[in-house]
Design an enzyme around this catalytic site. Structure first.
Site, PDB file in Angstrom:
ATOM      1  N   ASP A 259      49.966   1.608  53.673  1.00 56.45           N
ATOM      2  CA  ASP A 259      50.030   0.328  53.859  1.00 56.45           C
ATOM      3  C   ASP A 259      50.840  -0.548  54.686  1.00 56.45           C
ATOM      4  O   ASP A 259      51.479   0.104  55.272  1.00 56.45           O
ATOM      5  CB  ASP A 259      50.641  -0.011  52.032  1.00 56.45           C
ATOM      6  CG  ASP A 259      50.078  -1.540  51.399  1.00 56.45           C
ATOM      7  OD1 ASP A 259      49.993  -1.226  50.052  1.00 56.45           O
ATOM      8  OD2 ASP A 259      49.587  -2.000  52.175  1.00 56.45           O
TER       9      ASP A 259
HETATM   10  C1  GLC Z   1      49.334  -5.440  50.860  1.00 57.26           C
HETATM   11  C2  GLC Z   1      48.749  -4.543  50.113  1.00 57.26           C
HETATM   12  C3  GLC Z   1      47.607  -3.930  50.189  1.00 57.26           C
HETATM   13  C4  GLC Z   1      46.488  -4.814  51.085  1.00 57.26           C
HETATM   14  C5  GLC Z   1      47.048  -4.560  52.565  1.00 57.26           C
HETATM   15  C6  GLC Z   1      46.571  -5.440  53.576  1.00 57.26           C
HETATM   16  O1  GLC Z   1      50.513  -5.369  51.251  1.00 57.26           O
HETATM   17  O2  GLC Z   1      49.534  -3.812  49.180  1.00 57.26           O
HETATM   18  O3  GLC Z   1      46.703  -3.529  48.758  1.00 57.26           O
HETATM   19  O4  GLC Z   1      45.406  -4.134  51.045  1.00 57.26           O
HETATM   20  O5  GLC Z   1      48.663  -5.242  52.257  1.00 57.26           O
HETATM   21  O6  GLC Z   1      46.357  -6.674  53.517  1.00 57.26           O
END
Ligand code: GLC
Length: 714
Positions: A259
């Site tokens: 993430d």
């Molecule tokens: C965010 C979220 C994740 C998302 C990623 C890209 O912090 O936790 O669910 O897909 O970043 O935006």
């Protein structure tokens, strides 16, 4: 997969090339060569020109023209001409926004969920999206957690079914997908986002990993690791979780993406001393793609040279990225399906908005109705409250959706009635609003109506990522306004927006009818108008329990009995039993609950046999009759309870459901097959099997009002 092509590319890549290929950055870096991350902060990624034009993937770009520019610029500047894979959060629609996933779950309609994902994929691919960071299948039992809106609720079995349906839809529509957030993210203590999780081995296997195991059956292209600490170890450092379980037991050999910045966050967690240790840990755990941190770019070559990370492992990870691009056809067509003309035709088209409207109609849940609904179109109704004309009803994670393209309640009602309804805002919708100066005008307008429709709730951005709430009532002065409206002693319908189960105890007391509309998306107002005036019949059922007070959180249906169980619906007998002295145990509205304008009656529940031998299959049958004059759909739910087991079992577990259409006055026989697997669980010794003994088999229209038959497994 064209192994030759992949091998020929791989052998021409330096260690630096590979480290870059395993890095995902915001599209901003490519678009304008800036060295700031998407939030515009100073460049703590310290990326060089070579890093930017060697990155394996970008995320967060805006539309077909933007995507084309990024792809073309990247290819023109990159040395090894390996095309980008472009990813985005298409969570519940791209430009046409359907209800939040928690609402779609309440439809109990898997085909509808697949159709929603399909239209999202069609719009997304023309706008340059190769992969969506969806479905999110975190088990969420705490309504304080803001990201409960992205889940399909508190039941792991349902989360698995809906996760698979979303994946089927994305694939049918032509994009890849990413199951997230692996693992346990939804168990954040106190419902506080990014907070610590502590999950027993049993709960992890039985509940929190279940939906992942199921989703992998539909071959998602990626799995995303989560931010949280799990049992003392940051997930991205947990080799047993990422290698033994995800790669080993579950057999996932696709791309694992971290993430956003999560690899780097091992330092903040107090696990890694520096970025080099982050890179070593993440690479050895085969996190193939580092999202928006640059520990790989700056450290992997050195770690390979020092032998702390094997080149074989880096090659395997790079090979996965190349194989993903091969599978998505990017080597043959680096622009993929990006097409401005097709995007313009697909985005928000009538057919897609039709799917979104149907999804909203089927996702809203009628929680109370003393008969005031549906309204007759001749009735003089006043629409009062901050959500009567609200167009920001797309919910969090609304991708390219635009509020100005959403249909408000007022617009939906006007379109249906062919006349403007009386609409007065009355107050704000802020978390801490205290201004009641608009009440008198609202009450005056309501006084002239036959029926009052209060349009209240939780604003779209009070749920979602980093939007946890400690007080989950309808915010501000909206309840005070509702009390003023109630004093008029007129029929009072509450239409409530929310991204989570809210505490509706006051709303319930004050209202003759309560329609929970979640964050209903682009066609929300049309769907709500259709439901209020009976053009559509509510059929949604809750996939998350609604607490009476936040003190009950987490509250969920498949809980254990305890050694001192207490009646769910009484304060009596509280002494020395598991309950509160000041609150009932039962939620205000239970899992599986939802009303209809029809009236369904269950009868004749039975099992083809009361005794089941190993290997047998038995059938559970129940008749459902529509005793009303209104055609409708009912979600028939099948639950079990294993009465005595080596590891105690929940008071009930949903094992199957069927959403069936029953015409007015008609009746349908619903049948469910029960096998040993239906009764299996992780026993005390860790084996997954059914134990002989007594089971209650239950069927009903929610998790409380059920018909029960006993089954003995011998
Ligand atoms: C965010 C979220 C994740 C998302 C990623 C890209 O912090 O936790 O669910 O897909 O970043 O935006």
């Amino acid at each position: 997969m064209n192994k030759d092509r992949i091998n020929s590319i791989l052998k021409n890549m330096s260690l630096e090339d590979k480290a870059r290929q395993l890095t995902q950055i915001n599209a901003d870096f490519v678009k304008s060569d800036v060295k700031a991350d998407a939030t515009g902060t100073s460049d703590d990624l310290k990326l060089t020109h070579g890093d930017i034009y060697g990155a394996g993937s970008v995320l967060n770009f805006g539309g077909a023209d933007d995507a084309l520019a990024v792809r073309q610029k990247y290819i023109s500047q990159s040395q090894n001409k390996i095309p980008l894979v472009m990813m985005q959060d298409v969570i519940h629609g791209y430009r046409t926004i359907y209800p939040i996933p928690l609402a779609v779950g309440c439809s109990f309609d898997l085909q509808l969920a697949e159709d929603c994902a399909y239209i999202a994929a069609v719009e997304a691919k023309y706008n340059g999206v190769d992969v969506t960071f969806s479905p999110m299948v975190d088990l969420a039992r705490d309504a304080r957690w803001g990201r409960v809106m992205e889940s399909t609720g508190e039941d792991h079995y349902l989360n698995g079914e809906f996760g698979k349906a979303f994946i089927r839809g994305y694939h049918r529509g032509g994009i890849g997908c990413c199951v997230k957030h692996f693992a346990g993210y939804g168990a954040a203590e106190a419902g506080r986002d990014y907070n610590t999780t502590d999950i027993s081995e049993r709960s992890l296997k039985e509940y929190y990993l279940y939906a992942y195991r199921e989703c992998l059956k539909e071959q998602p292209e990626l799995v995303m690791t989560s931010f949280n600490l799990l049992n003392g170890v940051p997930v991205n450092a947990d080799s047993r979780l990422l290698l033994d379980i995800l790669r080993g037991e579950m057999g996932f050999d696709g791309v694992v993406v971290s993430d956003y910045g999560a690899v780097n966050e091992m330092i903040m967690h107090g696990y890694a001393a520096d970025k080099r240790e982050c890179a070593r840990t993440a690479a050895n755990n085969e996190i193939d793609l580092e999202m928006m941190s640059s520990t790989y770019v700056h450290n992997l070559p050195g770690l390979v040279k020092s032998g702390e990370v094997s080149e074989e492992k880096i090659n395997k990870m790079t090979e996965r990225m190349l194989a993903l691009k091969e599978k998505l056809g990017l080597f043959d067509n680096p622009l993929n399906a990006t097409d401005e003309q097709k995007a313009a035709e697909a985005d928000g088209c009538a057919a897609h908005r039709g799917v979104a409207r149907r999804a909203a109609e089927k996702s809203c849940v009628l929680l109370k109705n003393n008969g005031v609904l549906p309204l007759n179109t001749s009735v003089n109704a006043a629409y009062i409250g901050p959500f009567a004309e609200e167009k920001s009803i797309l919910g969090a994670w609304a991708c390219a959706g635009r509020a100005d393209e959403a249909v408000s309640i007022a617009e939906g009602v006007e379109k249906l009635l062919c006349r403007k309804p009386v609409v007065v805002k009355g107050c704000g919708r802020g978390l801490f609003d205290s201004d009641d100066s608009g009440f008198d005008g609202a009450v005056k307008a309501a006084a002239g109506a036959d029926v009052i429709v209060a349009c209240i709730g939780e604003y779209a951005h009070f749920s979602g990522e980093s939007a946890s709430r400690a007080d989950i009532r309808v915010p501000g002065v909206q309840i005070k306004l509702l009390k003023r409206l109630k004093e008029l002693n007129k029929p009072l319908v509450s239409v409530v927006f929310g991204g989570r189960p809210l505490v509706l105890t006051d709303v319930e007391k004050l209202s003759d009818a309560v329609l929970y509309v979640w964050q209903p998306g682009s066609e929300g107002g049309s769907a709500i108008a259709n439901l209020i005036y009976g053009r559509a019949n509510p059929s949604g059922k809750l996939v998350a329990s609604f607490p009476r007070s936040v003190g009950q959180c987490p509250v969920y249906y498949n809980h254990f009995r305890t050694g001192r169980p207490k009646g769910q619906d009484t304060l009596e007998g509280t002494v020395y039993t598991s309950g509160y002295i000041d609150e009932l145990n039962a939620p205000l509205y239970p899992f599986g609950y939802g009303l209809s304008y029809s009236r369904f009656e269950y009868s004749g529940f039975g099992l083809s046999s009361g005794v089941m031998r190993r290997g047998d299959k038995i059938t559970a049958r129940v008749t459902v009759e529509n005793k009303s004059g209104t055609d409708g759909e009912e979600v028939v739910q099948l639950y079990i309870c294993d009465k005595f087991a080596s590891a105690v079992r929940p008071v009930k577990e949903l094992k199957a459901f069927k959403k069936i259409y029953i015409p007015a006055g008609g009746k349908v026989l619903a049948e469910f097959e029960i096998t040993e697997d239906t009764l299996a669980f992780y026993t005390a010794n860790g084996s997954y099997e059914a134990e002989s003994g007594d089971f209650d088999i239950m069927a009903g229209g929610d998790s409380v009002n059920v018909l029960t038959e006993r089954l003995k497994l011998i």
